[in-house]
Design an enzyme around this catalytic site. Structure first.
Site, mmCIF file in Angstrom:
data_model
loop_
_atom_site.group_PDB
_atom_site.id
_atom_site.type_symbol
_atom_site.label_atom_id
_atom_site.label_comp_id
_atom_site.label_asym_id
_atom_site.label_seq_id
_atom_site.Cartn_x
_atom_site.Cartn_y
_atom_site.Cartn_z
ATOM 1 N N PHE A 90 0.856 -1.191 0.000
ATOM 2 C CA PHE A 90 0.000 0.000 0.000
ATOM 3 C C PHE A 90 0.891 1.238 0.000
ATOM 4 C CE2 PHE A 90 -2.394 3.508 1.747
ATOM 5 C CZ PHE A 90 -3.629 3.386 1.123
ATOM 6 N N ASP A 123 9.147 2.757 1.770
ATOM 7 C CA ASP A 123 7.950 3.462 2.226
ATOM 8 C C ASP A 123 7.840 3.239 3.731
ATOM 9 O OD1 ASP A 123 5.429 4.209 3.032
ATOM 10 O OD2 ASP A 123 4.426 3.516 1.214
ATOM 11 N N LYS A 155 2.541 10.302 8.052
ATOM 12 C CA LYS A 155 1.773 9.889 9.239
ATOM 13 C C LYS A 155 2.213 10.555 10.556
ATOM 14 C CE LYS A 155 -0.972 6.293 7.537
ATOM 15 N NZ LYS A 155 -0.683 5.319 6.476
HETATM 16 C C1 LIG Z 1 -0.966 5.503 4.980
HETATM 17 C C2 LIG Z 1 0.063 5.039 4.036
HETATM 18 C C3 LIG Z 1 0.302 5.722 2.820
HETATM 19 C C4 LIG Z 1 -0.515 6.894 2.357
HETATM 20 O O1 LIG Z 1 -0.453 7.983 3.223
HETATM 21 P P1 LIG Z 1 -1.557 9.133 3.142
HETATM 22 O O2 LIG Z 1 -1.064 10.185 4.093
HETATM 23 O O3 LIG Z 1 -2.865 8.525 3.551
HETATM 24 O O4 LIG Z 1 -1.597 9.614 1.746
HETATM 25 C C5 LIG Z 1 1.326 5.238 1.998
HETATM 26 N N1 LIG Z 1 2.069 4.178 2.362
HETATM 27 C C6 LIG Z 1 1.871 3.515 3.528
HETATM 28 C C7 LIG Z 1 2.736 2.349 3.873
HETATM 29 C C8 LIG Z 1 0.851 3.904 4.389
HETATM 30 O O5 LIG Z 1 0.636 3.218 5.512
#
Ligand SMILES: *Cc1c(COP(=O)(O)O)cnc(C)c1O
Length: 386
Positions: A132, A217, A246
């Site tokens: 994700f 990520d 986050k």
């Molecule tokens: C939450 C998340 C995203 C996206 O972040 P947003 O601030 O919601 O755009 C991307 N990668 C990972 C691993 C995430 O947990």
């Protein structure tokens, strides 16, 4: 439905599946609803609340900065932004001395793709199944879940998915067109699957050998969640690019794309963000990063996380397939759909998340008290006893 809930339902876009709960206040790892009921928060702002709610240092920094200046685009220099950039890059692996500041995770990933394509002069990106990375068109193209992708075709071309934790599949996929490989150290939304050390280190080696960039990520795993400041610190990985967001600013919206030595400098003006690096977010982030280090929250996450997993493993229930996690990023895989169990937990004062259909995910603020975790375990024991 309360009056507040009716208003939201009437006027919101409707893209979110809502819980029938109106949160009005938070403190530490406790949330309060409109009737004053308390809940133990294991949603943790979906990963944005590592520092807990209303952290006094973050509150003070936001208040103070708001009285000085809130907006100041990056065409000008700013004292608070400079201090944040210095602090942020000091926490990153050696050589990651630069960062592009933005406002969310998906933007941090978009920027990572642009830097990788620009630096390598290649086009393709390899992502992983169950991965994700966000929901804007570029990041969405790297996100695996078909439900999120299918309605919005055509997406960005040149992005493919390989199985996670299978180095030979990655090795077969990287070619002369590969600009970057993007990986989570622990797949979050995909079900809390930690990466194997050989896999992640192997991916780094492959990228180095073949001239592709490794993008980690760390949007969900970053800022203490897994027991270190970044999950890559647990493995000793040195990515070319790292995307964070986050919990970066104590719950305030902010993202960043950290850049290693191999990443080229973009031509002036070809990327940017109006709000990126704004002083208010920078102040929140600077306070959050200082508190994270000063209060030893990564260490706390490591300790409490091991304790939580140990206690969860003691629950004897035919429903539980397994418990896994890293630090305070914990998943309980069950044999049924999680949604009804999440509802039952809410009724008993514990808020938790799903990760896919059958994984119950716990992402409590790292400031959570041990007694609160004991309560979470006790409630889970009741709810999962069948
Ligand atoms: C939450 C998340 C995203 C996206 O972040 P947003 O601030 O919601 O755009 C991307 N990668 C990972 C691993 C995430 O947990």
């Amino acid at each position: 439905m309360s009056k507040i809930q009716n208003i939201e339902n009437q006027h919101t876009s409707g893209v979110y599946a809502k819980r029938e709960l109106t949160i009005v206040r938070g403190e530490g790892a406790t949330l309060y609803d409109e009737d004053g009921n308390a809940y133990i928060d294991c949603v943790g702002g979906q990963g944005a609340a590592n520092l807990g709610h209303a952290h006094p240092k973050v509150v003070a920094a936001i208040t103070e900065q708001a009285q000085k200046i809130i907006s100041c685009p990056e065409m000008f220099y700013n004292d608070t932004r400079a201090a944040l950039l210095e602090k942020l890059t000091s926490l990153a692996p050696e050589g990651m001395d630069r960062a592009f500041l933005s406002n969310s995770g998906t933007e941090a990933v978009e920027a990572a793709f642009k830097f990788a394509r620009f630096s390598t002069k290649r086009t393709d990106i390899i992502a992983t199944m169950r991965g994700f990375h966000g929901r804007s068109m570029g990041a969405l193209s790297a996100t695996w879940n078909k439900k999120y992708r299918a309605p919005f075709q055509p997406l960005v071309p040149g992005i493919k998915h390989v199985p996670y934790n299978k180095l030979e599949k990655l090795e077969a996929a990287i070619d002369d067109n590969t600009a970057a490989v993007i990986l989570e150290a622990v797949q979050g939304e995909g079900g809390v699957h930690p990466g194997d050390a050989e896999y992640l280190l192997g991916a780094q080696k492959l990228c180095n050998e073949r001239g592709a960039m490794l993008i980690m990520d760390e949007i969900q795993t970053g800022f203490g969640r897994t027991g270190k400041i970044f999950a890559i610190d647990r493995y000793g990985i040195k990515p070319d690019i790292m995307a964070v967001a986050k919990s970066m600013a104590g719950g305030f919206p902010m993202g960043a794309t950290l850049l290693g030595e191999n990443v080229a400098e973009l031509d002036k003006g070809i990327h940017g963000s109006t709000f990126g690096g704004n002083p208010l977010a920078a102040a929140a982030s600077l306070a959050a990063l200082n508190a994270l280090v000063d209060e030893k929250l990564p260490e706390r996450a490591a300790e409490l996380g091991s304790y939580l997993v140990e206690e969860l493993k003691k629950i004897e229930s035919p429903l539980i397939r397994g418990v896994r996690g890293m630090g305070l990023m914990v998943g309980i895989e069950i044999k049924k759909k999680v949604a009804p169990y999440l509802k039952e937990l809410t009724a008993r004062g514990v808020l938790a998340l799903p990760a896919g259909m059958t994984v119950l995910r716990l992402l409590p603020p790292l400031v959570i008290e041990k007694e609160q975790l004991d309560e979470v375990v006790a409630v889970l024991k009741e709810v999962l006893a069948e």
